[in-house]
Design a protein around this motif. Sequence first.
Motif, short mmCIF file in Angstrom:
data_model
loop_
_atom_site.label_atom_id
_atom_site.label_comp_id
_atom_site.label_asym_id
_atom_site.label_seq_id
_atom_site.Cartn_x
_atom_site.Cartn_y
_atom_site.Cartn_z
N GLY A 22 -54.60 -27.78 -44.62
CA GLY A 22 -56.00 -27.39 -44.56
C GLY A 22 -56.16 -25.90 -44.34
O GLY A 22 -55.57 -25.08 -45.05
N LEU A 23 -56.96 -25.55 -43.33
CA LEU A 23 -57.26 -24.15 -43.06
C LEU A 23 -56.04 -23.37 -42.58
O LEU A 23 -56.04 -22.13 -42.61
CB LEU A 23 -58.39 -24.06 -42.01
CG LEU A 23 -59.75 -24.63 -42.43
CD1 LEU A 23 -60.73 -24.53 -41.28
CD2 LEU A 23 -60.28 -23.91 -43.67
N ASP A 24 -55.01 -24.08 -42.13
CA ASP A 24 -53.79 -23.41 -41.64
C ASP A 24 -52.79 -23.10 -42.75
O ASP A 24 -51.73 -22.53 -42.48
CB ASP A 24 -53.10 -24.28 -40.59
CG ASP A 24 -53.88 -24.35 -39.29
OD1 ASP A 24 -54.53 -23.33 -38.96
OD2 ASP A 24 -53.84 -25.39 -38.62
N ALA A 25 -53.09 -23.49 -43.99
CA ALA A 25 -52.13 -23.30 -45.08
C ALA A 25 -51.78 -21.84 -45.29
O ALA A 25 -50.62 -21.47 -45.44
CB ALA A 25 -52.69 -23.91 -46.37
N ILE A 43 -48.05 -20.01 -44.92
CA ILE A 43 -47.39 -19.26 -45.99
C ILE A 43 -46.98 -17.87 -45.50
O ILE A 43 -45.86 -17.42 -45.72
CB ILE A 43 -48.32 -19.16 -47.22
CG1 ILE A 43 -48.51 -20.54 -47.85
CG2 ILE A 43 -47.74 -18.18 -48.23
CD1 ILE A 43 -49.55 -20.56 -48.96
N ASP A 44 -47.90 -17.19 -44.82
CA ASP A 44 -47.60 -15.85 -44.31
C ASP A 44 -46.43 -15.87 -43.32
O ASP A 44 -45.56 -15.00 -43.35
CB ASP A 44 -48.84 -15.26 -43.62
CG ASP A 44 -49.96 -14.93 -44.61
OD1 ASP A 44 -49.65 -14.85 -45.83
OD2 ASP A 44 -51.10 -14.78 -44.17
N ILE A 85 -40.74 -14.86 -41.98
CA ILE A 85 -39.48 -15.43 -41.49
C ILE A 85 -38.36 -15.18 -42.50
O ILE A 85 -37.26 -14.77 -42.13
CB ILE A 85 -39.64 -16.94 -41.21
CG1 ILE A 85 -40.47 -17.15 -39.94
CG2 ILE A 85 -38.27 -17.61 -41.06
CD1 ILE A 85 -40.87 -18.60 -39.70
N GLY A 86 -38.66 -15.42 -43.79
CA GLY A 86 -37.65 -15.20 -44.82
C GLY A 86 -37.19 -13.75 -44.87
O GLY A 86 -36.00 -13.47 -45.02
N LYS A 87 -38.14 -12.83 -44.73
CA LYS A 87 -37.79 -11.41 -44.78
C LYS A 87 -36.91 -11.02 -43.60
O LYS A 87 -35.91 -10.32 -43.76
CB LYS A 87 -39.08 -10.58 -44.78
CG LYS A 87 -38.84 -9.07 -44.87
CD LYS A 87 -40.14 -8.32 -45.09
CE LYS A 87 -41.06 -8.44 -43.90
NZ LYS A 87 -42.28 -7.62 -44.07
N GLN A 93 -44.50 -20.05 -33.87
CA GLN A 93 -45.85 -20.03 -34.44
C GLN A 93 -45.96 -20.96 -35.64
O GLN A 93 -46.95 -21.68 -35.80
CB GLN A 93 -46.22 -18.61 -34.85
CG GLN A 93 -46.38 -17.64 -33.69
CD GLN A 93 -46.62 -16.23 -34.16
OE1 GLN A 93 -47.38 -16.00 -35.11
NE2 GLN A 93 -46.00 -15.25 -33.52
N LEU A 94 -44.94 -20.95 -36.49
CA LEU A 94 -44.94 -21.82 -37.66
C LEU A 94 -44.92 -23.28 -37.22
O LEU A 94 -45.58 -24.14 -37.83
CB LEU A 94 -43.75 -21.52 -38.56
CG LEU A 94 -43.65 -22.36 -39.83
CD1 LEU A 94 -44.88 -22.15 -40.72
CD2 LEU A 94 -42.38 -22.01 -40.61
N GLY A 95 -44.16 -23.56 -36.17
CA GLY A 95 -44.11 -24.92 -35.66
C GLY A 95 -45.48 -25.38 -35.17
O GLY A 95 -45.89 -26.53 -35.41
#
Length: 346
Positions: free
Chosen positions: A41-44, A48-49, A54-56, A303-305
């Motif tokens: 929802g609104l957290d999508a 993604i950000d 995290i990947g970087k 935060q992602l969790g």
Amino acid sequence: MSTISMIGSMALEQASMRQRVDVISRQVSTGQRGAVHGDLGLDARRAIDLKVEIGKREAFTEAADRALARAGAAQTVLGRLHDIASNVAAEALRARTLGAVSVDSLADIARAAMEEVAALLNTRHGGEYLFGGSDVTSPPVPDAANVTTGPMATAIAAAVATLDPTNAATVLADTQTIATDPATTPFSAFLETDGATEARRALQVADGERVAIGVFANRDSADEVTASWGRELLRSLATLAAVGQAQFDTGEGWQELLQGATATLNGATGALAAEQGKLGAASARIDATRERHADMLVALRTQLGDVAEVDLAQVSAELAQVKERLEASYTVTTMVSRLSLVSMLG
């Protein structure tokens, strides 16, 4: 409400609950709120950000690990080269006082040291040469196995053979010229041309931040090429490897030659220490940045969790409740259907 309408309404509610059971079951199984970003929802957008960041930072951390391993291997080699220069300088100083008995021994020690230095300069890590600049697939000292009989060693031996009581300074100057001559240099053509001025290998440790960690076989920490520690070390070792009884018999010439070679070795020792210090400072900076990335990764993953993961205890309890409601709804539907049938038959 008619019995048929009631049963239809209950069927719709049951379908909704079955769908909810499917969603919660998947959440319990995966620990994630949804299978795709749209499920958030609104957290999508936030998820993604966070994943991009995290990947970087994971990429920065992995690159730092590789760079630190490479720098550590280079430091080990530099430490050994420093020891060689220091030890042979001590042997040359000792030979100035021990007399003729030390001449052959000094030459043998210098010859063995020269072979080891050439081999060390060709050290590889992760399949790449450490001291060859950007030409990581070619050895910095192309003919390391024959360095004691190669063009530089042969030319220096010829110069040393001309030593007399008064020309030691000239002989030493000739050895330096030989060591830098393209026809007799022990270093690769790349290092002596493009590699002599190229930028040091650097690691991007963060956005807009790079740290130089490259070390060259023929350049020192201040980017000196002509009198770099690698060149001076091999030159002085080749000079001492060429001495014999004839040089000792020159008396004052012998003393001045040893003094000059010792000074060159001491200079190489100091330059190697400076190189180690510069590489050590770069490694410390990379390690500190790596630790910051690691700390930030912990925060970002948390935060992602919070955004994308579920509380397993909470959703497990909810799953049990929805299943219980669904079973109860089935029971009520069955009872209503039976009552309706009895009424119709009566």
